[in-house]
Design a protein around this motif. Structure first.
Motif: not given
Length: 262
Positions: A96, A149-150, A154, A167, A197, A253
């Motif tokens: 991430r 980001i994910g 997630d 998240v 992702v 993160f």
């Protein structure tokens, strides 16, 4: 009476070799040609080895890309050149916060013509050759660059009212966002599919990213990017010199827990 000792007879001297006439040309022309050819051959060998090494590096280690849009400002600016590590995700897992280059998953770039890198003043054939071996950056073509980001599994969400992106339930503090930009003007709540992702641009209001390409009811399946489409992880801004920077993973993160099972 005393006798006189006999002296040994002197050996005849060898005839001296005639001195070379300084005005004799001999084979100087051939010698000069041989020297020039040896120099040219060495230069060709060095250049060939350099190009071969560059091609190997481009294929397996690192590749250069240029930034055609403002979707990642101010982390990356228009016409920046970035070095992209090809080890991720080939030999290392994505994280991430990674900034990644990926091929268009399908329809993200629409019907717009490919962006063109600024002219170098070199002939087109030379530019293509230098780009092919990795000396010049690839043009934008069908590639995009965003921030992860994910990760698979997630849960990524945002209320779209200025609230932070979360998240796995943890709100993100995102210092890399474009100054004054909201975390997201679009509300979403998705679960990242396996092998994919969820990516977003740092200039959120100027980025057609995973949010733009997912739709109600799809729960991330359309907006997420297949990991197989990821070319590599951007590790540094290399040009212009005034923008030199290392692209590390933001600390925000580190507090995100693994996704919940199920």
């Amino acid at each position: 009476m005393g006798s006189t000792a006999e002296r040994p007879a002197a050996e005849p001297a060898e005839p001296a070799e005639p001195a070379e006439d300084e005005n004799t040309t001999g084979d100087h022309g051939g010698s000069l040609l041989h020297t020039v050819w040896s120099f040219v051959r060495e230069v060709l060998i060095v250049v060939g080895l350099a190009l071969a090494l560059s091609l190997v590096l481009k294929t397996w280690v690192v590749q250069s890309f240029w930034i055609p849009s403002g979707s990642m400002e101010n982390t990356l600016r228009v016409d920046d050149r970035v070095a992209v590590s090809l080890f991720t995700p080939r030999f290392a897992d994505l994280d991430r916060g990674d900034v990644v280059v990926f091929s268009d998953p399908g329809g993200w770039l629409g019907a717009q013509p490919p962006a063109e890198a600024p002219a170098t003043g070199l002939p087109a054939a030379v530019e293509q050759g230098l780009s092919w071996v990795g000396i010049l950056p690839e043009d934008a073509g069908n590639h995009l660059i965003k921030r992860v980001i994910g990760l698979p599994g997630d849960r990524v969400a945002c209320q779209g009212d200025g609230s932070p992106v979360t998240v796995n339930g943890v709100p993100l503090t995102e210092p890399y966002l474009y100054p004054g930009a909201a975390p997201s003007d679009t509300a979403f709540d998705i679960r990242v599919p396996e092998g994919h992702v969820w990516v977003m641009g740092d200039h959120r209001s100027d980025s057609a990213d995973s949010r733009e390409h997912d739709h109600p009811g799809e729960n991330g399946s359309a907006g997420s990017v297949p990991i197989d489409d990821v070319v590599g992880r951007a590790v540094a801004v290399m040009w212009p010199v005034s923008h030199l920077d290392w692209l590390g993973v933001p600390e925000t993160f580190e507090s995100v827990p693994p996704p919940a099972a199920g």
